[in-house]
Write a protein that holds these residues in place. Structure first.
Motif, short mmCIF file in Angstrom:
data_model
loop_
_atom_site.label_atom_id
_atom_site.label_comp_id
_atom_site.label_asym_id
_atom_site.label_seq_id
_atom_site.Cartn_x
_atom_site.Cartn_y
_atom_site.Cartn_z
N LEU A 1 0.76 -1.38 0.27
CA LEU A 1 0.10 -0.20 -0.08
C LEU A 1 0.83 1.28 -0.05
O LEU A 1 1.77 1.66 0.80
CB LEU A 1 -0.83 0.10 1.21
CG LEU A 1 -2.20 0.75 1.18
CD1 LEU A 1 -2.88 -0.16 0.10
CD2 LEU A 1 -2.86 0.77 2.45
N THR A 2 0.56 2.19 -1.15
CA THR A 2 1.36 3.63 -0.99
C THR A 2 0.51 4.59 -0.84
O THR A 2 1.28 5.60 -0.57
CB THR A 2 1.96 3.52 -2.50
OG1 THR A 2 1.27 3.58 -3.33
CG2 THR A 2 3.21 2.35 -2.67
N GLY A 3 -0.80 4.57 -0.90
CA GLY A 3 -1.50 5.57 -0.67
C GLY A 3 -2.81 5.08 -0.32
O GLY A 3 -3.45 3.98 -0.81
N MET A 4 -3.81 5.79 0.69
CA MET A 4 -5.02 5.40 1.01
C MET A 4 -5.67 6.67 1.64
O MET A 4 -5.12 7.30 2.54
CB MET A 4 -4.98 4.29 1.83
CG MET A 4 -6.51 3.90 2.31
SD MET A 4 -6.86 2.78 3.68
CE MET A 4 -6.37 1.44 3.03
N THR A 5 -6.77 6.88 1.17
CA THR A 5 -7.84 7.83 1.91
C THR A 5 -9.33 7.48 1.91
O THR A 5 -9.49 6.60 0.92
CB THR A 5 -7.73 9.25 1.09
OG1 THR A 5 -8.45 9.21 -0.16
CG2 THR A 5 -6.65 9.97 0.97
N GLY A 6 -9.74 7.80 3.01
CA GLY A 6 -11.28 7.33 3.08
C GLY A 6 -12.09 7.87 4.04
O GLY A 6 -11.49 8.77 4.79
N ALA A 7 -13.37 7.67 4.06
CA ALA A 7 -14.18 8.16 5.21
C ALA A 7 -15.33 7.29 5.48
O ALA A 7 -15.74 6.64 4.44
CB ALA A 7 -14.51 9.53 4.53
N TYR A 8 -15.83 7.21 6.65
CA TYR A 8 -17.25 6.96 6.90
C TYR A 8 -18.01 8.23 7.03
O TYR A 8 -17.43 9.12 8.03
CB TYR A 8 -17.45 6.08 8.10
CG TYR A 8 -17.09 4.58 7.95
CD1 TYR A 8 -17.84 3.70 7.23
CD2 TYR A 8 -15.99 4.20 8.63
CE1 TYR A 8 -17.44 2.42 7.25
CE2 TYR A 8 -15.56 2.50 8.27
CZ TYR A 8 -16.54 2.22 7.70
OH TYR A 8 -16.12 0.55 7.73
N ARG A 9 -19.24 8.36 6.28
CA ARG A 9 -20.06 9.43 6.78
C ARG A 9 -21.35 8.95 7.15
O ARG A 9 -21.99 8.26 6.51
CB ARG A 9 -20.18 10.53 5.45
CG ARG A 9 -19.05 10.88 5.02
CD ARG A 9 -18.98 11.82 3.72
NE ARG A 9 -18.12 12.19 2.74
CZ ARG A 9 -17.09 13.02 3.11
NH1 ARG A 9 -17.26 13.59 4.14
NH2 ARG A 9 -15.89 13.18 2.67
#
Length: 144
Positions: free
Chosen positions: A88-96
């Motif tokens: 893994l070199t990048g990750m963005t995420g969200a729970y809304r």
């Protein structure tokens, strides 16, 4: 970072109850498919995790990485990769979370970059599978 993939599910519980499950990282191996360990490295003044080391074993992908979290009360949580793993070199995420007729709609957004070259369509399909599996696991955990 690539375009985000997202999906939503309605859970029969209030946002604080759902967010409590999301914030309970040590319990993830019991309901979040593929996560074999989740260690909270640091917490904020509100007692919620700021950094978490995740160990993932999902099919051929085995990796350990650190995510940094930013909490918006019980409305949302956003995360980004703080320490890359082997894959893994990048990750963005969200729970809304949003109230809907006595329940809560939970939207999960995710964008992942990996060290190996991957066609965008294949990456989005993998992200979609991760999201749908996570949402189903979260729903089962909260409603149990």
């Amino acid at each position: 970072m690539a375009d985000r993939t997202s999906s939503s599910i309605t859970i029969g519980a209030a946002a604080p109850e759902i967010m409590a499950v999301i914030a309970d990282f040590p319990a993830y191996p019991g309901w979040a498919e593929g996560i074999t360990a989740a260690e909270v490295l640091s917490t904020g003044d509100d007692g919620r995790a700021e950094q978490v080391r995740i160990t993932l074993e999902a099919g051929p992908i085995k990796d350990t990485y650190v995510l940094a979290y930013d909490w918006d009360g019980d409305d949302a949580v956003h995360w980004k990769l703080a320490e890359a793993g082997a894959m893994l070199t990048g990750m963005t995420g969200a729970y809304r979370l949003a109230p809907v007729d006595g329940s809560t709609e939970v939207t999960y957004e995710l964008a992942v970059d990996v060290r190996i070259p991957m066609i965008g369509m294949v990456r989005r399909k993998a992200e979609k599978r991760i999201i749908e599996t996570a949402l189903k696991g979260l729903k089962q955990r909260v409603e149990a």
